[in-house]
Write an enzyme that holds these catalytic residues in place. Sequence first.
Site, PDB file in Angstrom:
ATOM      1  CE  LYS A  14      39.554 -50.266  -9.497  1.00  0.00           C
ATOM      2  NZ  LYS A  14      40.094 -49.454 -10.365  1.00  0.00           N
ATOM      3  NE  ARG A  89      34.244 -47.725 -10.145  1.00  0.00           N
ATOM      4  CZ  ARG A  89      35.139 -48.837 -10.491  1.00  0.00           C
ATOM      5  NH1 ARG A  89      34.707 -49.999 -10.040  1.00  0.00           N
ATOM      6  NH2 ARG A  89      35.995 -48.586 -11.640  1.00  0.00           N
ATOM      7  NE  ARG A 128      41.407 -51.906 -19.352  1.00  0.00           N
ATOM      8  CZ  ARG A 128      41.114 -51.835 -18.425  1.00  0.00           C
ATOM      9  NH1 ARG A 128      41.747 -52.671 -17.257  1.00  0.00           N
ATOM     10  NH2 ARG A 128      40.381 -50.927 -18.003  1.00  0.00           N
ATOM     11  NE  ARG A 134      37.002 -51.879 -19.631  1.00  0.00           N
ATOM     12  CZ  ARG A 134      37.431 -52.024 -18.437  1.00  0.00           C
ATOM     13  NH1 ARG A 134      38.291 -52.855 -17.669  1.00  0.00           N
ATOM     14  NH2 ARG A 134      36.890 -50.891 -17.629  1.00  0.00           N
ATOM     15  NE  ARG A 146      36.789 -46.044 -16.971  1.00  0.00           N
ATOM     16  CZ  ARG A 146      37.409 -46.781 -17.549  1.00  0.00           C
ATOM     17  NH1 ARG A 146      37.808 -46.832 -18.623  1.00  0.00           N
ATOM     18  NH2 ARG A 146      37.996 -47.808 -16.732  1.00  0.00           N
TER      19      ARG A 146
HETATM   20  P1  B4P Z   1      43.405 -52.203 -14.100  1.00  0.00           P
HETATM   21  O1  B4P Z   1      43.402 -50.959 -13.152  1.00  0.00           O
HETATM   22  O2  B4P Z   1      43.728 -53.604 -13.571  1.00  0.00           O
HETATM   23  O3  B4P Z   1      41.970 -51.833 -14.525  1.00  0.00           O
HETATM   24  P2  B4P Z   1      40.535 -52.471 -13.923  1.00  0.00           P
HETATM   25  O4  B4P Z   1      40.577 -53.464 -12.627  1.00  0.00           O
HETATM   26  O5  B4P Z   1      39.651 -53.050 -14.966  1.00  0.00           O
HETATM   27  O6  B4P Z   1      39.894 -50.990 -13.464  1.00  0.00           O
HETATM   28  P3  B4P Z   1      38.946 -49.964 -14.022  1.00  0.00           P
HETATM   29  O7  B4P Z   1      38.573 -49.090 -12.895  1.00  0.00           O
HETATM   30  O8  B4P Z   1      39.375 -49.663 -15.304  1.00  0.00           O
HETATM   31  O9  B4P Z   1      37.513 -51.041 -14.440  1.00  0.00           O
HETATM   32  P4  B4P Z   1      36.261 -51.524 -13.843  1.00  0.00           P
HETATM   33  O10 B4P Z   1      36.216 -52.704 -14.695  1.00  0.00           O
HETATM   34  O11 B4P Z   1      36.304 -51.553 -12.232  1.00  0.00           O
HETATM   35  O12 B4P Z   1      44.282 -52.206 -15.286  1.00  0.00           O
HETATM   36  C1  B4P Z   1      44.338 -51.117 -16.350  1.00  0.00           C
HETATM   37  C2  B4P Z   1      45.354 -51.388 -17.438  1.00  0.00           C
HETATM   38  O13 B4P Z   1      46.735 -51.318 -16.757  1.00  0.00           O
HETATM   39  C3  B4P Z   1      45.506 -52.935 -17.845  1.00  0.00           C
HETATM   40  O14 B4P Z   1      45.557 -53.005 -19.050  1.00  0.00           O
HETATM   41  C4  B4P Z   1      46.730 -53.370 -17.176  1.00  0.00           C
HETATM   42  O15 B4P Z   1      47.514 -54.610 -17.955  1.00  0.00           O
HETATM   43  C5  B4P Z   1      47.620 -52.398 -17.005  1.00  0.00           C
HETATM   44  N1  B4P Z   1      48.537 -52.223 -15.904  1.00  0.00           N
HETATM   45  C6  B4P Z   1      48.121 -52.642 -14.525  1.00  0.00           C
HETATM   46  N2  B4P Z   1      49.194 -52.395 -13.659  1.00  0.00           N
HETATM   47  C7  B4P Z   1      50.006 -52.067 -14.524  1.00  0.00           C
HETATM   48  C8  B4P Z   1      51.677 -51.583 -14.224  1.00  0.00           C
HETATM   49  N3  B4P Z   1      52.247 -51.826 -12.830  1.00  0.00           N
HETATM   50  N4  B4P Z   1      52.362 -51.200 -15.159  1.00  0.00           N
HETATM   51  C9  B4P Z   1      51.814 -51.043 -16.516  1.00  0.00           C
HETATM   52  N5  B4P Z   1      50.613 -51.229 -16.739  1.00  0.00           N
HETATM   53  C10 B4P Z   1      49.803 -51.709 -15.683  1.00  0.00           C
HETATM   54  O16 B4P Z   1      34.962 -50.469 -13.948  1.00  0.00           O
HETATM   55  C11 B4P Z   1      34.518 -50.436 -15.256  1.00  0.00           C
HETATM   56  C12 B4P Z   1      33.176 -49.424 -15.132  1.00  0.00           C
HETATM   57  O17 B4P Z   1      32.134 -50.233 -14.589  1.00  0.00           O
HETATM   58  C13 B4P Z   1      33.284 -48.259 -14.028  1.00  0.00           C
HETATM   59  O18 B4P Z   1      33.637 -46.936 -15.000  1.00  0.00           O
HETATM   60  C14 B4P Z   1      31.621 -48.180 -13.913  1.00  0.00           C
HETATM   61  O19 B4P Z   1      30.891 -47.623 -14.880  1.00  0.00           O
HETATM   62  C15 B4P Z   1      31.286 -49.592 -13.641  1.00  0.00           C
HETATM   63  N6  B4P Z   1      31.244 -50.015 -12.235  1.00  0.00           N
HETATM   64  C16 B4P Z   1      32.286 -50.943 -11.857  1.00  0.00           C
HETATM   65  N7  B4P Z   1      32.130 -51.219 -10.600  1.00  0.00           N
HETATM   66  C17 B4P Z   1      31.047 -50.114 -10.265  1.00  0.00           C
HETATM   67  C18 B4P Z   1      30.593 -49.913  -8.820  1.00  0.00           C
HETATM   68  N8  B4P Z   1      30.764 -50.542  -7.782  1.00  0.00           N
HETATM   69  N9  B4P Z   1      29.538 -48.947  -8.824  1.00  0.00           N
HETATM   70  C19 B4P Z   1      29.069 -48.336  -9.900  1.00  0.00           C
HETATM   71  N10 B4P Z   1      29.530 -48.657 -11.255  1.00  0.00           N
HETATM   72  C20 B4P Z   1      30.631 -49.627 -11.413  1.00  0.00           C
END
Ligand code: B4P
Length: 189
Positions: A14, A89, A128, A134, A146
Site C-alpha cells: 500500500k 481498517r 523491510r 520498525r 497483524r
Molecule cells: P507496504 O505494504 O507498502 O507496507 P505499509 O504500507 O507500511 O503497510 P503496513 O500494513 O505494513 O503498515 P501501516 O503503516 O499501514 O510494504 C511492505 C514491504 O513490502 C516494503 O518493504 C516494500 O518495499 C515491500 N514491497 C512492496 N511491494 C513489493 C513488491 N511488489 N515486491 C517485493 N516487495 C514489495 O500500519 C502499521 C500499524 O499502524 C498497524 O498494524 C496498526 O497498529 C496501526 N494502524 C494504521 N492504520 C490504522 C487504522 N486505520 N486503524 C487502526 N490502527 C491502524
Amino acid sequence: MLNIVLFGPPGAGKGTQSSFLVESYGLVHLSTGDIFRTNIKGGTELGKMAQSFMDQGQLVPDDVTIRMLESEVNQHSDAGGFIFDGFPRTTAQAEALDVFLNERGTPISCMLSLDVEEEELKARLLNRAKTSGRPDDANPAVIQKRIDVYNAETAPVASHYATQGKFTGVDGMGSVEEITDRLRMAIPA
Ligand code: B4P
C-alpha cells in the site's frame, strides 16, 4: 474529486504503491500508519498511546484513529483528492468515513484491494525490518498477529465497498512496476 481507498493486508504494498499514484494523479497521500509513526517519533500523547497497540500488532482504537484522520483531511481543504492508505481498517472506520466525506460532497470513488499470498507478506515485512527500524516488522509473532487482525477485523471492510459497487481486487504479486500498471488500469477515468 478522486478519492481512493488503497486496501490490503500488512506488507501488501500500500505504502509503496501510494507514492507512485500520488505522483501520477496529484493526490494527497494519507497513511494512518505513517501519521502514527510521526507522532511516536515526536513523543506526542497520541504517539505514546498508539505505540502500545502497534508494537503488539493490534489496531489503534477507532475513535482516536477516526478523529485523527478527519483532522488530516480538514488540513488539506484545497486537495484534488486523497489516497487513503491503511484507512479504513474496520467497518466502523468505513462508516465514519462515508458520513464525513458525504457531508463534504466528496465520497470515495473506489477501493483498490491488493491481493498477496501470506508467505510473500511475511517475507516482505521481515525484509523491510532490516532497514525500517520498525519493531512491528521485526518479530514474526507480531507479523502473524497483524495478519490475523487483518483477516478478522479489516478484511470485512471490502464488502462495505463491494455493496456500493466500488470494490476492485488487484493482483499484488509481481514487480512493483507491474502492480502499479494494474492499479492504473483499475482507476476510474
Ligand atoms: P507496504 O505494504 O507498502 O507496507 P505499509 O504500507 O507500511 O503497510 P503496513 O500494513 O505494513 O503498515 P501501516 O503503516 O499501514 O510494504 C511492505 C514491504 O513490502 C516494503 O518493504 C516494500 O518495499 C515491500 N514491497 C512492496 N511491494 C513489493 C513488491 N511488489 N515486491 C517485493 N516487495 C514489495 O500500519 C502499521 C500499524 O499502524 C498497524 O498494524 C496498526 O497498529 C496501526 N494502524 C494504521 N492504520 C490504522 C487504522 N486505520 N486503524 C487502526 N490502527 C491502524
